[in-house]
Enzyme design. Structure first.
Site, PDB file in Angstrom:
ATOM      1  N   ARG A   2      37.839  52.679   9.874  1.00 56.21           N
ATOM      2  CA  ARG A   2      37.350  53.142   8.568  1.00 56.21           C
ATOM      3  C   ARG A   2      38.501  53.638   7.693  1.00 56.21           C
ATOM      4  O   ARG A   2      38.413  53.600   6.473  1.00 56.21           O
ATOM      5  CB  ARG A   2      36.265  54.216   8.775  1.00 56.21           C
ATOM      6  CG  ARG A   2      36.741  55.488   9.381  1.00 56.21           C
ATOM      7  CD  ARG A   2      35.583  56.333   9.933  1.00 56.21           C
ATOM      8  NE  ARG A   2      35.085  55.817  11.204  1.00 56.21           N
ATOM      9  CZ  ARG A   2      34.079  56.341  11.890  1.00 56.21           C
ATOM     10  NH1 ARG A   2      33.408  57.366  11.413  1.00 56.21           N
ATOM     11  NH2 ARG A   2      33.692  55.822  13.048  1.00 56.21           N
ATOM     12  N   ASP A   9      39.420  43.507  17.773  1.00 62.21           N
ATOM     13  CA  ASP A   9      39.182  44.488  16.719  1.00 62.21           C
ATOM     14  C   ASP A   9      39.635  43.998  15.333  1.00 62.21           C
ATOM     15  O   ASP A   9      39.575  44.740  14.358  1.00 62.21           O
ATOM     16  CB  ASP A   9      39.848  45.824  17.082  1.00 62.21           C
ATOM     17  CG  ASP A   9      39.002  47.013  16.643  1.00 62.21           C
ATOM     18  OD1 ASP A   9      37.817  46.818  16.333  1.00 62.21           O
ATOM     19  OD2 ASP A   9      39.543  48.127  16.598  1.00 62.21           O
ATOM     20  N   GLU A  61      39.870  54.577  13.601  1.00 64.00           N
ATOM     21  CA  GLU A  61      40.949  54.120  12.729  1.00 64.00           C
ATOM     22  C   GLU A  61      40.488  53.056  11.747  1.00 64.00           C
ATOM     23  O   GLU A  61      41.048  52.917  10.667  1.00 64.00           O
ATOM     24  CB  GLU A  61      42.107  53.562  13.575  1.00 64.00           C
ATOM     25  CG  GLU A  61      41.957  52.115  14.074  1.00 64.00           C
ATOM     26  CD  GLU A  61      40.775  51.892  15.010  1.00 64.00           C
ATOM     27  OE1 GLU A  61      40.326  52.866  15.632  1.00 64.00           O
ATOM     28  OE2 GLU A  61      40.283  50.750  15.105  1.00 64.00           O
ATOM     29  N   ASP A  85      43.461  47.755  19.343  1.00 58.64           N
ATOM     30  CA  ASP A  85      43.025  49.144  19.204  1.00 58.64           C
ATOM     31  C   ASP A  85      43.081  49.863  20.548  1.00 58.64           C
ATOM     32  O   ASP A  85      42.193  49.704  21.383  1.00 58.64           O
ATOM     33  CB  ASP A  85      41.592  49.170  18.639  1.00 58.64           C
ATOM     34  CG  ASP A  85      41.064  50.596  18.464  1.00 58.64           C
ATOM     35  OD1 ASP A  85      41.885  51.534  18.454  1.00 58.64           O
ATOM     36  OD2 ASP A  85      39.834  50.749  18.313  1.00 58.64           O
ATOM     37  N   LYS A 126      41.545  55.219  24.406  1.00 63.44           N
ATOM     38  CA  LYS A 126      40.389  54.601  25.049  1.00 63.44           C
ATOM     39  C   LYS A 126      40.640  54.504  26.558  1.00 63.44           C
ATOM     40  O   LYS A 126      41.775  54.303  26.977  1.00 63.44           O
ATOM     41  CB  LYS A 126      40.200  53.177  24.513  1.00 63.44           C
ATOM     42  CG  LYS A 126      39.642  53.076  23.121  1.00 63.44           C
ATOM     43  CD  LYS A 126      39.405  51.619  22.747  1.00 63.44           C
ATOM     44  CE  LYS A 126      38.938  51.495  21.313  1.00 63.44           C
ATOM     45  NZ  LYS A 126      37.642  52.143  21.049  1.00 63.44           N
TER      46      LYS A 126
HETATM   47  N1  BES Z   1      37.153  49.306  17.691  1.00 61.97           N
HETATM   48  C1  BES Z   1      36.282  50.392  17.934  1.00 61.97           C
HETATM   49  C2  BES Z   1      34.810  50.030  17.881  1.00 61.97           C
HETATM   50  C3  BES Z   1      34.324  49.011  18.875  1.00 61.97           C
HETATM   51  C4  BES Z   1      33.683  49.416  20.030  1.00 61.97           C
HETATM   52  C5  BES Z   1      34.445  47.649  18.611  1.00 61.97           C
HETATM   53  C6  BES Z   1      33.213  48.485  20.920  1.00 61.97           C
HETATM   54  C7  BES Z   1      33.963  46.718  19.511  1.00 61.97           C
HETATM   55  C8  BES Z   1      33.349  47.131  20.663  1.00 61.97           C
HETATM   56  C9  BES Z   1      36.509  51.522  16.918  1.00 61.97           C
HETATM   57  O1  BES Z   1      37.772  51.584  16.379  1.00 61.97           O
HETATM   58  C10 BES Z   1      36.245  52.788  17.630  1.00 61.97           C
HETATM   59  O2  BES Z   1      36.849  53.019  18.613  1.00 61.97           O
HETATM   60  N2  BES Z   1      35.299  53.584  17.118  1.00 61.97           N
HETATM   61  C11 BES Z   1      34.965  54.825  17.727  1.00 61.97           C
HETATM   62  C12 BES Z   1      34.615  55.802  16.633  1.00 61.97           C
HETATM   63  C13 BES Z   1      34.375  57.212  17.102  1.00 61.97           C
HETATM   64  C14 BES Z   1      35.650  57.800  17.630  1.00 61.97           C
HETATM   65  C15 BES Z   1      33.831  58.015  15.972  1.00 61.97           C
HETATM   66  C16 BES Z   1      33.766  54.620  18.645  1.00 61.97           C
HETATM   67  O3  BES Z   1      32.871  53.877  18.292  1.00 61.97           O
HETATM   68  O4  BES Z   1      33.762  55.206  19.732  1.00 61.97           O
HETATM   69 ZN    ZN Z   2      39.194  52.595  17.347  1.00 67.44          ZN
END
Ligand code: BES
Ligand code: ZN
Ligand code: MG
Length: 469
Positions: A322, A259, A320, A241, A248
């Site tokens: 969800r 992920d 992504e 991811d 990121k």
């Molecule tokens: N893979 C991440 C979530 C994650 C964060 C997993 C830290 C493990 C450790 C996910 O896809 C993500 O990036 N979510 C975003 C959602 C937001 C943009 C609404 C997040 O949590 O920042």
């Molecule tokens: Zn993500």
């Protein structure tokens, strides 16, 4: 590791509570000196070269000791013995429940993900003698079950620790075929073109930027012809991811091979359930893809279609997971007709902010189902915390242009992510969402778990089906 019953070899292990009164002179000596007090996780070693070797292990306060404390105490013990090059030990055990926890703890002490270290050394075989009042059969069965459990937990951990350079949708699918088909699990793998024909539009939007093409993996284990209940497991399978165009920062990206932690747990659980030949019907779905950037990426502001027919506004390409789960969950509930469903996903940073790395966050539409799962998780030592569900949160996922939006804003991010998925549970069947963003992959060691992948909830899912025979 080798286990034997009622012999006498190696380091003699003695277990203590803080309250223990033991009149052996060594115990009194080290206690008075403040070298050992029986606190949880404490280990004291006395290893003379020409006399009986002894190890003291602390379990904490007797009135509050838990099964999980045994895992932790005996993991610490074996780590210390290995540090001292002691590979044989004798432990006295009270009952089968503590035996299983002790064996789990010992195995945890041996887990390493060191395949990329050139100078790694193999551990000599560890021989454990158990002194107890078990029959040979009770003993052998308990050891075998725990070894099967640990083997699948480690299998899941290895998958999640593996880097995305080697583990990507195609290779993940191959591993599932190779390791689960021989156990009597029917595995189907759909490539990008087949996914298009199936209408998995939301899933494909996330995966289409990557040179590593997506795979939709379906596993079926049908071993209870007397029941028409089929439980569904869905695991988030984003093998890397980057965040996509909602990129990121490097610091948040480096561990994003984890992920697919939900997929790892689901695949590990399927493997264990089949190995133990549980009487149950289980199907599992993993939509495996990489969230990357390219000229063909999906973009913030896009509106995409999904298998359910619902449209999704892409507010953020880093939300992504969800989107892939939307199609997976709808496929499981609508096409595969499961009667209950659990999804597991490293879904939100919000979950890690709220609960840290110790508790999985959860939302559900069915309290009774959740209570069952909670009980299975507690027995596994895998902590789960239920979050509130309310229309006020649901409203945050509303979109002005599409049916739903893939973010609900910064506040309550774990809940809105879960409730986004709820939109794709067909027929409102009992559903539990487990956000394992914190618990699937540790930045620091915790109790008996090394840092990195944990294999969280392999045991929970197994226990859930193992108890209702
Ligand atoms: N893979 C991440 C979530 C994650 C964060 C997993 C830290 C493990 C450790 C996910 O896809 C993500 O990036 N979510 C975003 C959602 C937001 C943009 C609404 C997040 O949590 O920042
Ligand atoms: Zn993500
Ligand atoms: Mg984590």
């Amino acid at each position: 590791m080798k286990f034997q019953l009622n012999d006498n070899i190696g380091v003699q292990v003695k277990q203590f509570f803080v309250e223990s009164n033991n009149d052996t002179s060594l115990y009194n000596y080290v206690k008075n000196k403040g070298l050992f007090s029986g606190k949880l996780g404490e280990v004291y070693l006395n290893l003379p070269f020409n006399d009986t070797k002894e190890a003291f292990v602390g379990l904490g306060h007797e009135d509050i000791v838990t099964i999980d404390n045994y895992r932790e105490a005996y993991c610490n013990l074996l780590k210390r013995l290995i540090d001292n090059k002691e590979y044989e030990l004798t432990i006295s055990v009270e009952n089968i429940e503590t035996l299983k926890a002790i064996v789990e703890g010992l195995y945890h002490a041996t887990y390493k993900f060191d395949k990329y270290k050139s100078n790694r050394v193999e551990l000599p075989e560890i021989i454990v003698n158990i002194n107890a009042n078990f029959t040979e059969n009770e003993f052998v069965d308990a050891i075998k079950e725990t070894e099967d459990v640990m083997d699948s937990v480690f299998f899941a951990r290895n998958l999640v620790n593996e880097r995305s350079e080697y583990l990507y949708p195609e290779t993940l699918a191959n591993i599932v075929v190779d390791s689960l088909s021989p156990l009597g699990i029917d595995v189907e793998v759909y490539d990008e073109k087949q996914c298009e024909e199936m209408g998995l539009k939301a899933f494909l939007s996330v995966g289409r930027a990557s040179a590593r093409k997506p795979r939709f993996i379906v596993m079926k284990y049908m071993n209870d012809s007397e029941s028409n209940e089929v439980i569904g497991f869905v695991g988030k399978g984003v093998t890397y991811d980057t965040g996509g165009y909602s990129l990121k920062p490097t610091s948040g990206m480096t561990t994003m091979h984890c992920d697919m932690g939900g997929a790892g747990s689901v695949i590990g659980a399927m493997r264990l359930i089949a190995k133990r030949k549980l009487k149950a019907n289980v199907v599992a779905v993993v939509a495996a893809c990489e969230n990357m950037i390219s000229g063909s990426s999906y973009k913030p502001g896009d509106v995409i279609y999904s298998l359910s027919g619902k449209t999704i506004e892409v507010d953020n390409t880093d939300a992504e997971g969800r989107i892939t789960l939307a199609d997976s969950v709808y496929y499981a509930t609508n096409k595969l007709k499961v009667s209950k469903i659990i999804d597991l996903a490293t879904l939100t940073g919000a979950c890690v902010v709220a609960l840290g790395e110790f508790y999985t966050g959860s939302v559900t539409n069915n309290q009774q189902f959740f209570d069952e799962l909670k009980c299975a998780a507690e027995n596994a030592g895998e902590r789960v915390w239920q979050m509130p569900v309310d229309n006020s949160y649901r409203a945050l996922n509303k979109s002005s242009v599409a049916d739903v939006k893939n973010t609900g804003g910064r506040y309550g991010g774990m809940i809105t992510a879960g409730l986004f998925i709820e939109n794709f549970v067909d027929n409102n069947i009992p559903w539990i969402h487990l956000d394992i963003a914190g618990t699937a992959y540790l930045t620091k060691p915790e109790k008996y778990l090394a840092s990195g992948a944990t294999g969280i909830h392999v045991k929970t899912l197994f226990n859930l089906l193992n108890t209702k025979k």
